[in-house]
Motif scaffolding. Structure first.
Motif, short mmCIF file in Angstrom:
data_model
loop_
_atom_site.label_atom_id
_atom_site.label_comp_id
_atom_site.label_asym_id
_atom_site.label_seq_id
_atom_site.Cartn_x
_atom_site.Cartn_y
_atom_site.Cartn_z
N THR A 289 37.83 35.56 19.41
CA THR A 289 38.20 34.27 20.23
C THR A 289 39.06 34.20 20.41
O THR A 289 40.61 34.74 19.81
N GLU B 258 34.61 26.79 27.02
CA GLU B 258 33.12 27.22 26.96
C GLU B 258 32.68 28.45 29.07
O GLU B 258 32.57 29.40 28.23
N GLN C 264 35.31 31.01 29.03
CA GLN C 264 34.95 32.34 27.92
C GLN C 264 33.70 33.05 28.77
O GLN C 264 33.52 33.81 28.77
#
Length: 703
Positions: free
Chosen positions: A307, A130, A133
């Motif tokens: 993603t 996370e 990202q």
């Protein structure tokens, strides 16, 4: 018609740069900053509007900690009056508050800027997918290499250089490396009477044990998808560095392929190591190969809500046949940067036949420059001026035609075999030319830069030398050398630095760097032309290779301008540091003549026994008006000594037989020697000569 063309140009620019147009129309001050710095650095926030020097007070500009309490920090206004520099903070999380009153324009909508940032003591690895990202989402959202912060609007009241490289026991050529003990590799390497040469997807292996009877020992053929760019030697291992597109993973990989060459006629594959992206360079020192490159993930696809695996791919044939993503614990975010690319470093222990597992580290923050000593690795990256390319008040045409000035960020790692220890980062004014503009001496890092653009008459270029300590803190500097010019070459030799700048004449500066806290210009020499490359002959003499120039007059602009003519090689006598002299000089060919050595020092040939220095060369002569006429190609070898100066000894030139331009396949790539024979290596042939008198011995055609 002219006005219509300008209008079309403006419309086109605004079409491709919508963010700039929006930014220019914005009525508030925009802010740019990075979110993390090292404790050894200063943090900077750049604004689109000018700040008042007299209003940078504790009431208008201050820093708070994670508890919202004011903390003591040094806050200064940069030279551009649009940048705040915050320093003297211990590790922790902070916010910078900048009130509306601190800006020159009082009509700004923004009541205040609140910008969060973090100071860290050491480089931390990425903790989660996370976090990675989010990093790239921030890059996407801001569309550039620095994070643009939409500052919150608040109304508030104040509150408290030893590997075993190419050399062997024979009297044999070695690579022209910058640092002793740090091997850089080349397109041609020599060992035990064998010449290894790069040719596209293959390695040509030539048996040169008998220079009168050259033989093709073998050809090492690689995959058609793999291109070799560099070779290196360690003990009995040949390393082929190249690029390969791996179709099954859809990635371009930088590869290092290892061969056992105990029997050079039959090299044996040992292993292959690869990292995603493109090669910057390699180094071998202290029995370790370092593969250094850059990788650019497809992070912009995050805009589509996809993603993505944004981690670099790696490969090691001793571990697995699969291409694997680099683990998060091997990825860190470099401080004071917000860049959508990685710097990748793979280290391979070369002892025991290079069988040990490779260690790859990924650092978010790309790099373009590289210098390596035996103990440390330095990477550099340009920092683009945050106040150019979209700040209100700038004309669009200025942004197109005036290059954006850059500064340079330096990152340092201490190296110990395959272990990499990040030391810190620093920022210096100006941009760095190449690796020879950098050096490490007694633990201090020296770097030469050019600030600005020499064709910008309003803000003239300036040249600087900075000396940083082992933690990259500035110790001393020489600033504002040769205003209006730029660095064309530099060379550090112990306690002296030599810098060539150029615009119309070539000043060679001699700088005393013995006292790192007070480097001093001792003397300079101004001569026509310039040197692209400087090479030490001895402690008091330098060889300069570059171009001669002449000045012409443009009747349209009513100005003088300078053009290059023939190649030029000079011998500089710097024994009297205050009065350097051009002791000897030779002109090579005519206008249009050139050599690889002018931009690739690996092309320099050197033989100590005969004091020979040589290089490949392509010769042209001036024709009618601005036409150039091809004369021939090959190599030249000079005897260069402090006593005799520069004397041409070998003019190994194949004269033109009717061709308009040089033949790519026959261009000499490198000149090497083994014992008493000299060899010129081209893509399609290797030729041998007697070293003492350059009598031709044999020619081997390579298909």
């Amino acid at each position: 018609m002219k006005n219509r063309w300008i209008a079309i140009m403006l419309i086109s620019v605004l079409a491709v740069l919508p963010g700039i147009f929006t930014f220019m129309m914005a009525p508030k001050a925009e802010a740019k900053a990075v979110n993390t710095i090292m404790a050894t650095q200063s943090w900077k926030a750049s604004f689109s509007k000018t700040l008042k020097a007299g209003k940078i007070t504790d009431e208008n500009v201050f820093v708070t900690n994670v508890n919202g309490q004011k903390v003591t920090a040094t806050i200064t206004l940069g030279e551009d009056s649009k940048t705040l520099v915050v320093s003297d903070l211990v590790p922790g999380s902070y916010k910078l508050y900048v009130k509306k009153q601190a800006f020159v324009q009082s009509e700004l909508k923004t009541a205040s800027h609140v910008i969060a940032f973090t100071v860290v003591e050491k480089l931390e690895t990425v903790k989660s997918e996370e976090e990675l990202q989010q990093y790239f989402k921030a890059v996407v959202a801001n569309g550039n290499s620095e994070i643009e912060l939409e500052s919150s609007t608040e109304n508030f009241t104040s509150s408290e250089d030893k590997a075993s490289p190419a050399a062997d026991s024979n009297n044999t050529s070695t690579t022209n490396n910058q640092v002793d003990g740090v091997e850089e590799g080349d397109i041609v390497v020599v060992k035990n009477d064998i010449i290894y040469a790069v040719k596209d997807q293959s390695i040509t292996v030539v048996d040169a044990s008998n220079p009168k009877n050259l033989k093709l020992a073998t050809t090492v053929k690689l995959k058609e998808s793999k291109y070799i760019s560099k070779l290196a030697l360690y003990d009995n291992i040949l390393i082929a560095i190249g690029t390969e597109y791996i179709e099954k993973v859809g990635k371009s990989m930088t590869t290092a392929t290892f061969y056992d060459i105990k029997n050079p006629k039959n090299p044996k594959f040992i292993r292959e190591v690869a990292q995603e992206g493109y090669l910057q360079d390699i180094r071998i020192t202290n029995d370790t190969l370092y593969l250094i490159g850059n990788m650019h993930p497809n992070y912009w696809m995050l805009k589509e809500g996809e993603t993505l695996d944004l981690k670099p791919k790696t490969y090691d044939s001793t571990v697995s046949k699969d291409y694997k993503s680099l683990p998060l614990e091997k990825i860190s975010i470099l401080p004071n940067t917000m860049d959508g690319s990685y710097s990748l470093i793979t280290a391979v222990d070369m002892k025991n036949g290079a069988q040990t597992k490779a260690n790859t580290k990924g650092y978010l923050g790309g790099s373009s420059g590289l210098y390596m000593s035996e103990n440390a690795l330095y990477l550099t990256t340009p920092i683009y001026d945050g106040n150019r390319g979209g700040i209100a008040g700038e004309r669009v045409m200025d942004m197109i035609w005036m290059p954006t000035p850059v500064d340079t960020q330096v990152f340092k790692w201490d190296i110990d075999g395959t272990a990499l220890n990040f030391v810190g980062a620093a920022e210096v004014k100006g941009s760095v030319l190449n690796q020879y503009s950098m050096d490490e001496y007694k633990g201090n890092f020296r770097i030469v830069t050019t600030e600005g653009n020499m064709w910008d008459e309003k803000n003239v270029s300036r040249n600087h030398l900075f000396i940083l300590d082992k933690n990259l803190k500035e110790l001393g500097s020489v600033k504002d050398l040769a205003p209006g010019e730029k660095v064309y070459s530099a060379r550090f030799m112990g306690e002296k630095a030599y810098v060539v700048t150029f615009k119309q004449v070539d000043p060679l500066f001699v700088i005393d760097v013995e006292n790192p806290k007070k480097p001093t210009v001792l003397g300079q020499l101004k001569i026509p032309g310039y040197s692209n490359y400087l090479h030490p002959l001895d402690e008091t003499h330098l060889i300069g290779i570059g171009y001669d120039t002449e000045e012409r007059y443009d009747t349209y602009s009513k100005r003088n301008f300078t053009v290059t003519t023939n190649m030029k090689m000079s011998l500089f006598d710097v024994s009297d540091f205050q009065n350097p002299k051009e002791q000897s000089t030779v002109k090579i060919g005519g206008k249009g003549s050139h050599s690889d050595v002018q931009y690739d020092p690996k092309a320099l040939f050197h033989n100590n026994e005969y004091n020979y220095y040589g290089f490949p060369v392509v010769l042209y002569e001036a024709g009618k008006e601005d036409e150039i006429v091809y004369q021939g190609q090959g190599a030249q070898v000079y005897e260069i000594t402090a006593e005799k100066g520069i004397v041409l000894k070998g003019n190994i030139i194949s004269k033109n037989s009717g061709d308009q331009y040089e033949d790519w396949e026959q261009l000499v790539q490198r000149v090497v020697y083994i014992d008493d024979a000299l060899y010129t290596v081209a893509r399609n042939e290797v030729k041998s000569y007697q070293l003492k008198d350059f009598k031709a011995l044999d020619t081997l055609q390579i298909k």
